[in-house]
Design a protein around this motif. Structure first.
Motif, mmCIF file in Angstrom:
data_model
loop_
_atom_site.group_PDB
_atom_site.id
_atom_site.type_symbol
_atom_site.label_atom_id
_atom_site.label_comp_id
_atom_site.label_asym_id
_atom_site.label_seq_id
_atom_site.Cartn_x
_atom_site.Cartn_y
_atom_site.Cartn_z
ATOM 1 N N GLN A 292 -6.613 -33.912 -35.550
ATOM 2 C CA GLN A 292 -7.637 -33.319 -34.796
ATOM 3 C C GLN A 292 -7.379 -32.063 -34.051
ATOM 4 O OE1 GLN A 292 -9.106 -36.604 -32.412
ATOM 5 N NE2 GLN A 292 -9.809 -37.603 -34.181
ATOM 6 N N TYR A 293 -8.250 -31.228 -33.668
ATOM 7 C CA TYR A 293 -8.236 -29.926 -33.160
ATOM 8 C C TYR A 293 -9.320 -29.804 -32.099
ATOM 9 C CZ TYR A 293 -5.411 -29.153 -37.404
ATOM 10 O OH TYR A 293 -4.650 -29.157 -38.369
ATOM 11 N N ILE A 294 -9.097 -28.968 -30.968
ATOM 12 C CA ILE A 294 -10.041 -28.419 -30.044
ATOM 13 C C ILE A 294 -9.992 -26.919 -30.234
ATOM 14 C CG2 ILE A 294 -9.739 -30.446 -28.371
ATOM 15 C CD1 ILE A 294 -8.380 -28.774 -26.619
ATOM 16 N N LEU A 295 -11.114 -26.480 -30.058
ATOM 17 C CA LEU A 295 -11.407 -24.971 -30.106
ATOM 18 C C LEU A 295 -12.175 -24.801 -28.827
ATOM 19 C CD1 LEU A 295 -11.267 -22.464 -31.480
ATOM 20 C CD2 LEU A 295 -13.336 -22.982 -32.615
ATOM 21 N N ILE A 296 -11.882 -23.682 -28.030
ATOM 22 C CA ILE A 296 -12.796 -23.211 -26.919
ATOM 23 C C ILE A 296 -12.813 -21.835 -27.101
ATOM 24 C CG2 ILE A 296 -12.688 -22.847 -24.297
ATOM 25 C CD1 ILE A 296 -12.025 -25.827 -25.171
ATOM 26 N N THR A 297 -14.089 -21.117 -27.068
ATOM 27 C CA THR A 297 -14.479 -20.100 -27.165
ATOM 28 C C THR A 297 -15.426 -19.592 -26.211
ATOM 29 O OG1 THR A 297 -16.580 -20.484 -28.804
ATOM 30 C CG2 THR A 297 -14.511 -20.039 -29.907
ATOM 31 N N ALA A 298 -15.433 -18.242 -25.931
ATOM 32 C CA ALA A 298 -16.350 -17.829 -24.842
ATOM 33 C C ALA A 298 -16.654 -16.395 -25.139
ATOM 34 C CB ALA A 298 -15.701 -17.880 -23.459
ATOM 35 N N GLY A 299 -17.545 -15.995 -24.413
ATOM 36 C CA GLY A 299 -17.962 -14.464 -24.379
ATOM 37 C C GLY A 299 -18.733 -13.801 -25.793
ATOM 38 N N ALA A 300 -19.333 -14.882 -26.545
ATOM 39 C CA ALA A 300 -19.855 -14.323 -27.633
ATOM 40 C C ALA A 300 -21.234 -13.526 -27.367
ATOM 41 C CB ALA A 300 -20.129 -15.426 -28.719
ATOM 42 N N LYS A 301 -21.744 -12.549 -28.086
ATOM 43 C CA LYS A 301 -22.979 -11.968 -27.783
ATOM 44 C C LYS A 301 -24.244 -12.836 -28.309
ATOM 45 C CE LYS A 301 -21.290 -7.149 -27.948
ATOM 46 N NZ LYS A 301 -21.221 -5.871 -28.596
ATOM 47 N N GLY A 302 -25.288 -12.624 -27.518
ATOM 48 C CA GLY A 302 -26.404 -13.431 -27.807
ATOM 49 C C GLY A 302 -26.770 -14.319 -26.939
ATOM 50 N N ASN A 303 -27.857 -15.293 -26.994
ATOM 51 C CA ASN A 303 -28.396 -15.888 -26.064
ATOM 52 C C ASN A 303 -29.065 -17.025 -26.505
ATOM 53 O OD1 ASN A 303 -31.245 -15.286 -27.029
ATOM 54 N ND2 ASN A 303 -31.057 -13.347 -25.670
ATOM 55 N N HIS A 304 -29.800 -17.968 -25.914
ATOM 56 C CA HIS A 304 -30.459 -19.118 -26.520
ATOM 57 C C HIS A 304 -31.346 -18.875 -27.774
ATOM 58 C CE1 HIS A 304 -28.595 -21.691 -23.354
ATOM 59 N NE2 HIS A 304 -29.229 -21.249 -22.362
ATOM 60 N N ASP A 305 -31.908 -17.788 -27.824
ATOM 61 C CA ASP A 305 -32.894 -17.329 -28.595
ATOM 62 C C ASP A 305 -32.286 -16.670 -29.937
ATOM 63 O OD1 ASP A 305 -34.985 -18.502 -27.205
ATOM 64 O OD2 ASP A 305 -35.387 -16.567 -26.061
ATOM 65 N N SER A 306 -31.148 -16.054 -29.857
ATOM 66 C CA SER A 306 -30.424 -15.436 -31.054
ATOM 67 C C SER A 306 -29.478 -16.416 -31.898
ATOM 68 C CB SER A 306 -29.343 -14.490 -30.628
ATOM 69 O OG SER A 306 -28.198 -15.066 -29.893
ATOM 70 N N GLU A 307 -29.013 -15.928 -32.861
ATOM 71 C CA GLU A 307 -27.967 -16.559 -33.609
ATOM 72 C C GLU A 307 -26.985 -17.173 -32.538
ATOM 73 O OE1 GLU A 307 -24.681 -16.397 -37.102
ATOM 74 O OE2 GLU A 307 -26.271 -14.878 -37.012
ATOM 75 N N GLN A 308 -26.544 -18.375 -32.766
ATOM 76 C CA GLN A 308 -25.514 -19.240 -32.062
ATOM 77 C C GLN A 308 -24.270 -18.856 -32.526
ATOM 78 O OE1 GLN A 308 -26.876 -20.827 -28.835
ATOM 79 N NE2 GLN A 308 -28.356 -19.490 -29.712
ATOM 80 N N TYR A 309 -23.567 -17.733 -32.069
ATOM 81 C CA TYR A 309 -22.578 -17.206 -32.390
ATOM 82 C C TYR A 309 -21.288 -18.089 -31.936
ATOM 83 C CZ TYR A 309 -24.939 -12.888 -33.925
ATOM 84 O OH TYR A 309 -26.237 -12.208 -34.276
ATOM 85 N N ASN A 310 -21.407 -18.766 -31.094
ATOM 86 C CA ASN A 310 -20.169 -19.634 -30.660
ATOM 87 C C ASN A 310 -20.069 -20.746 -31.838
ATOM 88 O OD1 ASN A 310 -22.823 -20.575 -30.119
ATOM 89 N ND2 ASN A 310 -22.362 -21.443 -27.978
ATOM 90 N N VAL A 311 -21.226 -21.175 -32.235
ATOM 91 C CA VAL A 311 -21.358 -22.478 -33.180
ATOM 92 C C VAL A 311 -20.773 -21.704 -34.608
ATOM 93 C CG1 VAL A 311 -22.529 -24.095 -34.534
ATOM 94 C CG2 VAL A 311 -22.949 -23.608 -32.065
ATOM 95 N N SER A 312 -21.162 -20.589 -35.022
ATOM 96 C CA SER A 312 -20.693 -19.900 -36.174
ATOM 97 C C SER A 312 -19.098 -19.768 -35.926
ATOM 98 C CB SER A 312 -21.385 -18.823 -36.669
ATOM 99 O OG SER A 312 -21.639 -17.504 -35.651
ATOM 100 N N ASP A 313 -18.652 -19.219 -34.945
ATOM 101 C CA ASP A 313 -17.336 -19.042 -34.725
ATOM 102 C C ASP A 313 -16.427 -20.339 -35.063
ATOM 103 O OD1 ASP A 313 -17.280 -16.146 -34.481
ATOM 104 O OD2 ASP A 313 -16.870 -16.448 -32.473
#
Length: 324
Positions: A292-313
């Motif tokens: 099992q792994y945990i991943l924390i990401t922050a600072g991706a460009k975009g907003n609620h209406d754009s592609e969700q780059y946090n999830v794609s990362d």
């Protein structure tokens, strides 16, 4: 006739009871004048969720590349041994947005053992939240909601009123609850973190790092109830005084994730976050193979209406693990 030597008079000793009473008075007066933060800190439950362990750098090279990530900060940790497998700006200051709610939830679990206790959400609980465009659970002023339902409200739809309701119940106000958050952060060794509120709404002095958030999530996941809430995709409440049919809410992460899969495993749970200043953020838990792994990401460009780059990362990183 020789005179007898005079005996020295013994000094009378104060009775033991008097000494004990004096010590009690000193202790009471000392506590009275302790800083407010220290007094509130002592409210934190003596029952700890689990052991606090330091993250450890990976000793072998990893094939994971951070160059293609949309997120400007990221950290990947193997949960079993706390080894850091990947880092990108992991100790840079970030605004945590709704990832703040991980701390809110674990503190609520540790301080409110009666999960069926009903909490009344007053008019004051909602003050300023709609104006700040905060994400909401869907509860209403004067609604009576159980601690358990508020916890799901915090983590799944990222409801600000659920956060404030729990904070007020535990500490009397959100401001005082933030003192407990900072005490807990210090206890966990989150040395580059400071909280101003329970919701993650932007404030200049409300900041952290993805590394500190990895420490927090690793700790929180040792708690069975936190893990249950963190990995849920939906939750329905029983009837309340404002919702006779109950209310159902859904995980913001699973709603975006949809049917997406990762090689050799699955994403088990997560918490999204977003403000203009923080960008798109995500704290997630995944099983890949036997680990099992945990991943924390922050600072991706975009907003609620754009592609969700946090999830794609997250999908890109976990898929890289599955292909190793």
């Amino acid at each position: 006739m020789a005179q007898r030597p005079r005996r020295k008079k013994r000094k009378s000793k104060p009775p033991m009871l008097l000494l004990l009473l004096l010590l009690v008075v000193i202790a009471v007066l000392g506590y009275k004048y302790l800083p407010e933060s220290q007094q509130l800190a002592e409210k934190i439950s003596g029952d700890r969720t689990g052991t606090v362990s330091q993250l450890k750098p990976e000793t072998r090279p990893t094939s994971l590349s951070v160059g293609r990530l949309n997120s400007s900060q990221a950290i990947l940790v193997r949960l079993k041994d706390q080894k850091i497998l990947m880092g990108k700006g992991s100790e840079e200051k970030i605004y945590p947005a709704s990832l703040t709610k991980i701390m809110t939830a674990i503190l609520a679990i540790e301080n409110l053992p009666n999960l069926q206790e009903k909490i009344r959400l007053s008019q004051a609980t909602f003050q300023g939240l709609y104006q700040a465009n905060a994400s909401m659970t869907g509860f209403q002023p004067e609604e009576q909601v159980s601690v358990m339902d508020l916890l799901y409200g915090v983590m799944l739809p990222s409801g600000a009123e659920s956060c404030v309701g729990l904070a007020e119940r535990i500490a009397g106000s959100e401001r005082k609850f933030a003192l407990l958050m900072n005490q807990k952060a210090a206890e966990l060794g989150m040395n580059h973190t400071h909280f101003e509120n329970a919701t993650g709404l932007h404030a200049e002095n409300h900041y952290t790092t993805v590394k500190d958030l990895a420490v927090l999530l690793s700790y929180a996941l040792q708690n069975d109830l936190f893990r249950e809430v963190f990995t849920a995709s939906r939750h329905s409440t029983p009837p309340t005084n404002k919702h006779p049919g109950g209310i159902t809410f859904y995980s913001t992460m699973f709603s975006v994730l949809g049917s997406s899969k990762i090689a050799g495993g699955e994403i088990l749970g997560g918490k999204t976050g977003y403000t203009d200043e923080a960008g798109l953020c995500l704290a997630s838990l995944a099983q890949v193979g036997k680990e099992q792994y945990i991943l924390i990401t922050a600072g991706a460009k975009g907003n609620h209406d754009s592609e969700q780059y946090n999830v794609s990362d997250a999908l890109a990183v976990y898929n890289s693990l599955g292909k190793e």
